[in-house]
Design an enzyme around this catalytic site. Structure first.
Site, mmCIF file in Angstrom:
data_model
loop_
_atom_site.group_PDB
_atom_site.id
_atom_site.type_symbol
_atom_site.label_atom_id
_atom_site.label_comp_id
_atom_site.label_asym_id
_atom_site.label_seq_id
_atom_site.Cartn_x
_atom_site.Cartn_y
_atom_site.Cartn_z
ATOM 1 N N GLY A 45 66.351 30.644 89.148
ATOM 2 C CA GLY A 45 65.983 29.319 89.644
ATOM 3 C C GLY A 45 64.478 29.023 89.625
ATOM 4 N N THR A 47 62.535 28.860 86.926
ATOM 5 C CA THR A 47 62.066 28.205 85.692
ATOM 6 C C THR A 47 63.176 27.357 85.077
ATOM 7 O OG1 THR A 47 62.829 29.996 84.253
ATOM 8 C CG2 THR A 47 60.612 30.232 85.162
ATOM 9 N N TYR A 177 77.984 27.691 72.093
ATOM 10 C CA TYR A 177 78.510 28.621 71.088
ATOM 11 C C TYR A 177 79.275 29.785 71.729
ATOM 12 C CZ TYR A 177 74.045 30.969 72.067
ATOM 13 O OH TYR A 177 72.973 31.564 72.693
ATOM 14 N N ILE A 221 68.251 21.812 75.378
ATOM 15 C CA ILE A 221 67.407 21.138 76.370
ATOM 16 C C ILE A 221 66.095 21.905 76.358
ATOM 17 C CG2 ILE A 221 67.144 20.593 78.815
ATOM 18 C CD1 ILE A 221 70.203 20.710 79.073
HETATM 19 N N1 LIG Z 1 67.614 25.401 77.445
HETATM 20 C C1 LIG Z 1 68.627 25.337 76.636
HETATM 21 O O1 LIG Z 1 68.602 24.657 75.603
HETATM 22 C C2 LIG Z 1 69.896 26.075 76.945
HETATM 23 C C3 LIG Z 1 70.998 25.880 76.099
HETATM 24 C C4 LIG Z 1 72.172 26.563 76.378
HETATM 25 C C5 LIG Z 1 72.236 27.381 77.478
HETATM 26 N N2 LIG Z 1 71.160 27.548 78.265
HETATM 27 C C6 LIG Z 1 71.290 28.424 79.442
HETATM 28 O O2 LIG Z 1 70.660 27.847 80.543
HETATM 29 C C7 LIG Z 1 70.218 28.867 81.437
HETATM 30 C C8 LIG Z 1 68.761 28.666 81.789
HETATM 31 O O3 LIG Z 1 67.986 28.774 80.625
HETATM 32 P P1 LIG Z 1 66.558 28.108 80.496
HETATM 33 O O4 LIG Z 1 66.561 27.332 79.241
HETATM 34 O O5 LIG Z 1 66.213 27.436 81.762
HETATM 35 O O6 LIG Z 1 65.610 29.360 80.236
HETATM 36 P P2 LIG Z 1 64.673 30.218 81.230
HETATM 37 O O7 LIG Z 1 63.685 29.314 81.875
HETATM 38 O O8 LIG Z 1 64.172 31.336 80.396
HETATM 39 O O9 LIG Z 1 65.664 30.737 82.321
HETATM 40 C C9 LIG Z 1 66.180 32.030 82.385
HETATM 41 C C10 LIG Z 1 65.982 32.562 83.782
HETATM 42 O O10 LIG Z 1 66.688 33.797 83.901
HETATM 43 C C11 LIG Z 1 65.906 34.662 84.682
HETATM 44 N N3 LIG Z 1 66.216 36.054 84.345
HETATM 45 C C12 LIG Z 1 66.115 36.654 83.134
HETATM 46 N N4 LIG Z 1 66.447 37.955 83.219
HETATM 47 C C13 LIG Z 1 66.784 38.183 84.515
HETATM 48 C C14 LIG Z 1 67.212 39.345 85.233
HETATM 49 N N5 LIG Z 1 67.387 40.515 84.613
HETATM 50 N N6 LIG Z 1 67.479 39.216 86.540
HETATM 51 C C15 LIG Z 1 67.344 38.023 87.168
HETATM 52 N N7 LIG Z 1 66.927 36.911 86.542
HETATM 53 C C16 LIG Z 1 66.655 36.987 85.223
HETATM 54 C C17 LIG Z 1 64.470 34.347 84.339
HETATM 55 O O11 LIG Z 1 63.578 34.685 85.402
HETATM 56 P P3 LIG Z 1 62.710 36.027 85.468
HETATM 57 O O12 LIG Z 1 62.003 36.147 84.159
HETATM 58 O O13 LIG Z 1 61.839 35.823 86.642
HETATM 59 O O14 LIG Z 1 63.684 37.155 85.711
HETATM 60 C C18 LIG Z 1 64.528 32.852 84.118
HETATM 61 O O15 LIG Z 1 64.196 32.167 85.287
HETATM 62 C C19 LIG Z 1 70.501 30.167 80.734
HETATM 63 O O16 LIG Z 1 71.747 30.671 81.196
HETATM 64 C C20 LIG Z 1 70.645 29.758 79.293
HETATM 65 O O17 LIG Z 1 71.444 30.647 78.558
HETATM 66 C C21 LIG Z 1 69.984 26.914 78.021
#
Ligand SMILES: NC(=O)c1ccc[n+]([C@@H]2O[C@H](COP(=O)([O-])OP(=O)(O)OC[C@H]3O[C@@H](n4cnc5c(N)ncnc54)[C@H](OP(=O)(O)O)[C@@H]3O)[C@@H](O)[C@H]2O)c1
Ligand SMILES: NC(=O)c1ccc[n+]([C@@H]2O[C@H](COP(=O)([O-])OP(=O)(O)OC[C@H]3O[C@@H](n4cnc5c(N)ncnc54)[C@H](OP(=O)(O)O)[C@@H]3O)[C@@H](O)[C@H]2O)c1
Ligand SMILES: NC(=O)c1ccc[n+]([C@@H]2O[C@H](COP(=O)([O-])OP(=O)(O)OC[C@H]3O[C@@H](n4cnc5c(N)ncnc54)[C@H](OP(=O)(O)O)[C@@H]3O)[C@@H](O)[C@H]2O)c1
Ligand SMILES: NC(=O)c1ccc[n+]([C@@H]2O[C@H](COP(=O)([O-])OP(=O)(O)OC[C@H]3O[C@@H](n4cnc5c(N)ncnc54)[C@H](OP(=O)(O)O)[C@@H]3O)[C@@H](O)[C@H]2O)c1
Lengths: 313, 313, 313, 313
Positions: A45, A47, A177, A221
């Site tokens: 939450g 980022t 996907y 997004i």
């Molecule tokens: N943006 C898109 O286009 C898109 C499209 C499809 C799906 N999604 C999904 O949307 C979700 C959020 O993605 P986002 O785009 O917002 O990217 P993001 O900002 O990189 O979010 C990922 C988050 O997961 C946390 N994280 C990673 N490894 C972790 C661990 N081992 N333990 C606990 N937390 C962990 C990270 O925080 P820390 O680094 O602090 O751990 C980060 O806040 C993800 O599930 C992603 O697969 C996004």
């Protein structure tokens, strides 16, 4: 008749011009106070999309806990959101890959707010890579976060909620996907498919304990986390927008409104649902003849004439 | 170990007791005025779910047109809703099976309100029947309404909207058995599957014209129209509730809130989505081992002991 | 980094070169005599895929009936096949859109061979067309053949088989875009989706009468009937082959072997199955990141370096 | 009208009597010699379905390698099969959860036979358990075998095959609840869903290297390994057979024929396919109205009369 250039989307309507028809509406959608007296846990939450969902829930009255690895990032986000909404946001460090860390994190949550009413499993990792270049470690890095991480958080909270006879809404953020699979993001595709099966399974099994389980599959997004690892050069983005029927990327605020709805009591009858939210990208990719969108009106007249003249099979 | 009676859901937690965890929240969810200056067409809007969706859109500011065969029913509904919301509801007679009637109906709509911004294809017919008792006419009665009717309405409005360069949100109401199929409602299953393919196809093809296409698959929600033809004796209802993870039927007001969201600009990036809204019934039916919910805690201990003792394969 | 040209599949491995790994094996696969003493009805068996399936079943010992509108075409095919295999092939005229014609056709079949053991619903119509150019008649032309035609044939035979307490294998030939939908072939997509729901429904309902129902979804296989109406200029074919993982179109003999297997007693436990047979085209289209196949090894090194340097989210 | 007893399948046709219509045909289906000069690796090939697939491939001329943890079991199976077929079967010990063990196993295979042409990922673990009783370790026990194990074997072989420019057919054995999910077998459901996404992804990505990837989803087939952990008391089996449209369980020889077909060059154009092989159980479970199969003919007459009398909605 139509050349290679035309087959790939560069003629006729300028791609993306239709985006004017689909303006994002980013205000909070639910009635204010919808989440008063409710506790929400959002993994990842600090980022990106997780942050946006936290902001919306907080604005609607929830007390939020955000959890991930980087405590400083979490704390900054917590402070910023809570200073804007006036509702407390807690930051808890947790690496979801580690079941013990997850258990301790839930201990902390119980102490801070009590067990949550709303759980959003949003933490994930991903990067593009040809599969023949993946080491077993690279495979595990992604699947441990996405599949095991989601399972550990969900099972730990589920058990305690059941013991406390408390109901909750669980939401997992997967991807378009997850069902189809996709090359070049294979560990993510596999792990997200696993998450979907987990949530559909528990929707069936744990309804009797007062739990709902739903899934949102976002399309593209822009967030720093996703885009820097999936399209580091930015070269892929144009092709993506070209094939999205609504002609644009989604915004974090839009998905936050959807997530808030699914997590609210307005959706208390929703369980086991899988909601694609992608501007139409998936159906646009998957349909075998959709590339014909580049055929021009004049070319269609010719094609029709040829087809009409065809006799027999 | 567990007897036939137990295998079918009568032990442990009293079935449906969990419904307390999932109370329906039936107030209008979107901000008031969300549909101000927007015109909405709802087929089959005089009764059941169509009526509920009309009421919600009207309450949120839309000018609604409801269309089906029975003008008197439509007029009564139109009057009742409009007297409550203060917004005009128009009643237009239309048998959607007849393409000419559809065209004339759209003429009337253009004259009354202009082309609609929101279209909900909700009209349908259905009844339970073993397939070996279906005549070709019975087959056509259902598929003509559900598949051809939806196509005629959608294609007619689509063409005119495209000519007028006007965007719109299309929503189709299908059913949870559209994908899986189901015996004893076969014409409905086939036609609803066709509707889903139609809407996914157009989501891909007509995005460039400013149109979105989405689908809601309701689970069981008591309406006179559906229940009198699907469960005339009421004998089926208990079994249905027993297997619904949220322990209750849905309500018309709940699906109306979802439909309003999908049709609103809050969902302007949603296209090609298929949203199951069924209390979890579908995943509960489909999962091969879900009947084990009737195994009691004591029986589980025994089972676990037996499994632990198993050696080899 | 990678330009538009490269993004669309023209670099690296020459597209289709991998076809050498996937040579078609076109001999009859099942043991000879597998269909001795069995009667098979193949609609649209006079041409294309239907003809190939007829040839294979006939070669394996079946007595075949082929049925469609053009009696002369059917008779020529019947004669050719039967002179090669030594097994009788009957030609029966039938427009499947007309339930009475279907009933009379089944009368004829009963007189000729008795009710069939194997039924393959293969007759269909299709053409490419932007949906805004579709008249209600164009819509009905396709859906009447594909959906109603399949239903009339299936229900008529089903009823009589049930009355005679005779089991049978039903197979429907649909398409890879039946589930996803596709623009520009919308009536076909909708009708084929309907056929799939029909067959999955009856697989569940009519097993107790000894009937199995399965589905094959072919990808592109060159036949005059399909290609003259879907790609009259031939311009689409290259793009299709480029994205098919096996680097080539399928062949009629290959699908005939699959259809023979599904219709044989080797598959007597198969019911309700949906078998995609498309060289991998569908998964290749649907996966969001599959276009990265055009990134070269050198570009991957650069991408990996950039991703590695990314810090945080 | 119809009572609880009747609603659950005990009236009308005696359940399972239809099995006579669906006799298993267990001889080898493909022409003898179909796998001459081909090497096949079957994980978990020492027991159950893996053993049956090994026997069939061996009988058809393949040189087989079977790999799992229990070397003694593997050796006994290898000897038995090879003494019957006259073709060499090699036994290689390998715990697929351990990437290093997998790599060493592939070293051994390269030394023994060279890289395989046919790979069947069949090894798995599973047991029934309420999800609130699952420890993180229990979760990992299953997902490590099923998802990580399959990935390690597939990635290791894929890399080496690519380096050697050698094509291969990959087949994964999953389950009918991989897509739907299922309570009480949640780690298995999640991991198998992951395997399916892995295989669909690689079907799209690695076609260019000459690899095909397909999936078979078996329904219930009695093996000691599966049934002792999924139905240790045998109490579940009757209910399962009752709802299987073909009225019986599958047999190992039947799935072996299907697996041989998918792995053979007769299916060289098949990639990315997901083949359900379950006697129709899945569609029977999933369809909302399928329980009406227990309504008797007399009850249907009454129901129809009631429905006919219904006026309006
Ligand atoms: N943006 C898109 O286009 C898109 C499209 C499809 C799906 N999604 C999904 O949307 C979700 C959020 O993605 P986002 O785009 O917002 O990217 P993001 O900002 O990189 O979010 C990922 C988050 O997961 C946390 N994280 C990673 N490894 C972790 C661990 N081992 N333990 C606990 N937390 C962990 C990270 O925080 P820390 O680094 O602090 O751990 C980060 O806040 C993800 O599930 C992603 O697969 C996004
Ligand atoms: N209720 C449920 O549990 C449930 C579950 C799954 C799906 N659904 C779907 O929800 C939708 C609404 O169903 P409902 O439960 O509200 O039943 P309903 O009250 O019977 O609604 C059906 C409506 O369709 C209209 N209609 C029927 N034939 C028509 C025709 N030829 N032309 C124009 N309109 C026609 C009817 O009006 P007239 O008689 O005036 O023509 C009626 O208003 C349907 O699509 C149904 O399949 C309902
Ligand atoms: N070839 C491909 O790439 C491909 C791909 C996906 C799916 N398919 C499917 O495969 C099947 C066979 O197609 P095909 O490629 O072999 O094309 P085809 O040769 O045109 O076959 C279609 C057949 O349907 C018959 N038919 C059409 N209208 C009919 C009617 N009203 N009544 C009875 N029969 C009718 C035609 O015979 P008459 O003209 O004599 O009536 C013809 O023999 C179709 O279901 C098609 O959708 C093909
Ligand atoms: N039978 C059914 O009804 C059914 C239904 C759906 C799906 N399936 C699937 O069919 C496949 C075969 O199942 P089955 O019924 O034949 O049961 P089985 O006899 O228990 O087969 C499982 C095999 O996996 C091997 N295995 C387990 N853990 C392993 C590890 N860590 N490393 C390497 N090998 C390992 C076992 O050998 P070792 O103990 O020697 O390691 C055993 O030979 C499985 O994928 C199963 O999920 C079966």
């Amino acid at each position: 008749l139509y050349n290679h250039h035309q087959l790939h989307g560069s003629t006729g309507l300028r791609s993306g011009s239709q985006a004017n028809f689909f303006p994002p509406l980013e205000d909070a959608m639910l009635p204010s106070g919808s989440f008063n007296n409710r506790m929400a846990l959002i993994t990842g939450g600090g980022t990106g999309l997780g942050r946006a969902m936290t902001a919306t829930l907080s604005q609607l009255g929830a007390q939020c806990i955000i959890a991930s690895r980087k405590l400083d990032v979490l704390q900054r986000t917590a402070e910023e959101i809570s200073s804007q909404t006036g509702n407390k946001v807690h930051a808890v460090q947790c690496d979801v890959r580690d079941p013990q860390a997850v258990s301790q994190c839930v201990d902390q949550i119980e102490a801070l707010t009590g067990l949550p009413d709303v759980i959003i499993n949003n933490a994930a990792g991903n990067f593009v890579c040809p599969s023949e270049r993946l080491s077993p470690n690279a495979w595990k890095t992604i699947t441990d976060i996405v599949l095991n991480g989601t399972a550990f958080v969900t099972l730990e909270l589920g058990k305690r909620l059941i013991q406390n006879q408390k109901g909750a809404s669980f939401l997992a953020i997967t991807t378009i996907y997850a069902e189809s699979g996709s090359g070049f993001v294979v560990p993510s595709a596999s792990a997200k498919a696993g998450v979907e099966a987990l949530y559909k399974s528990l929707a069936a099994e744990w309804g009797r304990y007062g739990h709902r389980f739903n899934i949102i599959q976002p399309g593209p997004i822009r967030t720093k986390g996703a885009f820097s690892r999936l399209d580091p050069t930015g070269a892929f983005e144009k092709a993506m927008i070209d094939r999205i029927p609504t002609g644009r990327l989604g915004t974090p605020a839009e998905i936050a409104n959807l997530a808030a709805y699914v997590s609210s009591n307005y959706a208390s009858w929703m369980s086991g649902a899988v909601i694609r939210f992608d501007g139409g990208e998936y159906v646009s990719l998957a349909g075998e003849f959709n590339e014909l969108r580049s055929v021009t009106p004049d070319q269609w007249k010719l094609l029709e004439a040829m087809i009409r003249k065809t006799k027999g099979s």
